[in-house]
Design a protein around this motif. Structure first.
Motif, PDB file in Angstrom:
ATOM      1  N   ASP A  50      27.887 -63.123 -60.056  1.00 20.80           N
ATOM      2  CA  ASP A  50      29.156 -62.395 -60.105  1.00 20.80           C
ATOM      3  C   ASP A  50      29.119 -61.253 -59.081  1.00 20.80           C
ATOM      4  O   ASP A  50      28.610 -60.162 -59.359  1.00 20.80           O
ATOM      5  CB  ASP A  50      29.371 -61.841 -61.518  1.00 20.80           C
ATOM      6  N   GLU A  51      29.680 -61.495 -57.898  1.00 19.33           N
ATOM      7  CA  GLU A  51      29.592 -60.510 -56.816  1.00 19.33           C
ATOM      8  C   GLU A  51      30.355 -59.231 -57.153  1.00 19.33           C
ATOM      9  O   GLU A  51      29.907 -58.126 -56.827  1.00 19.33           O
ATOM     10  CB  GLU A  51      30.116 -61.096 -55.500  1.00 19.33           C
ATOM     11  N   GLU A  52      31.485 -59.351 -57.815  1.00 21.34           N
ATOM     12  CA  GLU A  52      32.247 -58.158 -58.188  1.00 21.34           C
ATOM     13  C   GLU A  52      31.437 -57.248 -59.108  1.00 21.34           C
ATOM     14  O   GLU A  52      31.451 -56.023 -58.963  1.00 21.34           O
ATOM     15  CB  GLU A  52      33.562 -58.552 -58.877  1.00 21.34           C
ATOM     16  N   ARG A  56      30.091 -53.455 -58.254  1.00 16.80           N
ATOM     17  CA  ARG A  56      30.411 -52.358 -59.162  1.00 16.80           C
ATOM     18  C   ARG A  56      29.141 -51.637 -59.619  1.00 16.80           C
ATOM     19  O   ARG A  56      29.083 -50.404 -59.658  1.00 16.80           O
ATOM     20  CB  ARG A  56      31.182 -52.892 -60.373  1.00 16.80           C
ATOM     21  N   GLN A  57      28.114 -52.413 -59.969  1.00 15.13           N
ATOM     22  CA  GLN A  57      26.860 -51.803 -60.434  1.00 15.13           C
ATOM     23  C   GLN A  57      26.203 -50.964 -59.335  1.00 15.13           C
ATOM     24  O   GLN A  57      25.732 -49.851 -59.593  1.00 15.13           O
ATOM     25  CB  GLN A  57      25.901 -52.893 -60.911  1.00 15.13           C
ATOM     26  N   VAL A  58      26.153 -51.506 -58.125  1.00 14.48           N
ATOM     27  CA  VAL A  58      25.540 -50.775 -57.003  1.00 14.48           C
ATOM     28  C   VAL A  58      26.363 -49.536 -56.674  1.00 14.48           C
ATOM     29  O   VAL A  58      25.820 -48.449 -56.438  1.00 14.48           O
ATOM     30  CB  VAL A  58      25.393 -51.692 -55.771  1.00 14.48           C
ATOM     31  N   MET A  59      27.679 -49.679 -56.677  1.00 11.61           N
ATOM     32  CA  MET A  59      28.562 -48.548 -56.376  1.00 11.61           C
ATOM     33  C   MET A  59      28.387 -47.435 -57.402  1.00 11.61           C
ATOM     34  O   MET A  59      28.225 -46.261 -57.051  1.00 11.61           O
ATOM     35  CB  MET A  59      30.016 -49.024 -56.336  1.00 11.61           C
ATOM     36  N   GLU A  60      28.411 -47.795 -58.690  1.00 14.64           N
ATOM     37  CA  GLU A  60      28.300 -46.777 -59.741  1.00 14.64           C
ATOM     38  C   GLU A  60      26.937 -46.098 -59.723  1.00 14.64           C
ATOM     39  O   GLU A  60      26.835 -44.878 -59.905  1.00 14.64           O
ATOM     40  CB  GLU A  60      28.577 -47.416 -61.103  1.00 14.64           C
ATOM     41  N   CYS A 174      27.026 -54.445 -50.589  1.00 19.70           N
ATOM     42  CA  CYS A 174      27.564 -53.993 -51.871  1.00 19.70           C
ATOM     43  C   CYS A 174      28.050 -52.545 -51.796  1.00 19.70           C
ATOM     44  O   CYS A 174      29.130 -52.205 -52.306  1.00 19.70           O
ATOM     45  CB  CYS A 174      26.512 -54.127 -52.968  1.00 19.70           C
ATOM     46  N   MET A 175      27.253 -51.687 -51.172  1.00 19.06           N
ATOM     47  CA  MET A 175      27.651 -50.291 -51.038  1.00 19.06           C
ATOM     48  C   MET A 175      28.926 -50.158 -50.206  1.00 19.06           C
ATOM     49  O   MET A 175      29.797 -49.335 -50.504  1.00 19.06           O
ATOM     50  CB  MET A 175      26.522 -49.485 -50.381  1.00 19.06           C
TER      51      MET A 175
END
Length: 334
Positions: A50-52, A56-60, A174-175
């Motif tokens: 799940d790329e989204e 989201r996990q990397v961003m948060e 991702c970032m």
């Protein structure tokens, strides 16, 4: 040749440590570490389809922590084991063999074997020896600083470097998407394919007073991203919510630090993590961070798509990476 190496001091130190290794009261880990609490930083599973969710996990994690761990990163455990084995072998050599790779006096480069890294405040020293050398790109490598003993050192490091690219590219992608940019734009703003991979091996020998000393003092990394492999001895701490806490390490994970350059490019949306390293009374701790750095003459500043004059003006200067690094290491204002 530097007069002292921490390894030699550790061998001679049984119950006490020299005064210059005793940190000030507000730094001593024995009194400034939150006892009984282990910080569980976010863990990101790179095998998740799940790329989204990944983005989201990397961003948060990059926004709220500046640090996270990556599991299922596809670097074979045997590759990491060999990297650790050859590094450990080098640091256990007699001093005269290690000094062949010493950082030249007065050099502006970080590469080489050494103890002192940056300007020391009040003459205080860190309980660590280190070896720096670049492992990518080939044009930036100076094999003079790569140990010839053990003979498998070069092979182990080249194999690890080869596997790191996939992890680094996935992190940048991702970032980047997490900032609302195209997947390639963050890496390009950080140096693109000219990014240099600088390996540092940290060697923290046993210390009779781990409550008073630090392996590495509180700092943020001046890199874009740092990808770190530790050994089994805990010692990484992060500053979270006003407190120093031990970071729980998951076996076979890569520890990711957001560095200063990513904070700058993101105009502060991602935060470089304030962290430090403690030492053990009975065990040797080692770690293998790789700093992904822009080329020395590359200019880094807030990404044009992330700033505007009214609502979100630039919070950081655009400057040449070598100038940033010089100010950072010499504790000069940026």
């Amino acid at each position: 040749m530097e007069a002292e190496r921490v390894h030699e001091i550790a061998i001679l130190s049984r119950k006490s440590i020299p005064e210059e290794y005793i940190r000030s009261k507000n730094e001593q880990p024995g009194t400034t570490t939150v006892q009984g609490k282990v910080l569980e930083v976010p863990t990101v599973d790179f095998s998740d389809p799940d790329e989204e969710k990944l983005v989201r996990q990397v961003m948060e994690a990059s926004r709220d922590w500046g640090m996270f761990q990556v599991v299922n990163h596809e670097i074979p455990s045997e590759v990491i084991r060999k990297l650790q084995a050859v590094g450990k072998h080098f640091f256990e050599l007699p001093r005269e063999e290690k000094e062949v790779y010493a950082r030249p006096p007065g050099s502006n480069s970080l590469e080489g074997y050494g103890t002192r890294l940056q300007k020391e405040v009040d003459g205080k020293k860190c309980w660590v020896d280190h070896l720096f050398h670049k492992i990518w790109p080939p044009s930036a490598i100076n094999f003079h600083f790569w140990p010839k003993n053990p003979p498998s050192y070069r092979e182990a490091n080249e194999e690890y470097a080869k596997h790191l690219h996939g992890v680094a590219d996935k992190l940048f992608k991702c970032m980047s998407i997490g900032l609302g940019l195209e997947g390639h734009e963050l890496k390009e703003a950080a140096g693109g394919d000219e990014l240099e991979y600088l390996l540092k091996i940290n060697y923290y020998p046993p210390c009779p007073r781990p409550d008073l000393a630090l392996g590495v003092v509180a700092h943020t990394d001046m890199s874009t991203i740092t990808i770190l492999v530790p050994n089994e001895v805990q010692g990484l701490q992060a500053f979270k919510d006003g407190h120093w806490c031990v970071v729980k390490y998951f076996p076979n994970a890569l520890v990711i630090h957001v560095g200063d350059q990513i904070e700058i490019i993101s105009n502060g949306r991602y935060k470089s993590v304030l962290h430090r390293t403690t030492v053990s009374k009975d065990e040797t701790r080692m770690s293998w961070p790789v700093f992904l750095e822009p080329p020395a003459d590359f200019f880094v500043g807030p990404h044009p798509k992330l700033v505007n004059d009214n609502e979100n003006p630039p919070k950081y200067k655009t400057k040449k990476y070598s100038d940033y690094a010089y100010c950072k290491l010499n504790k000069l204002p940026q």
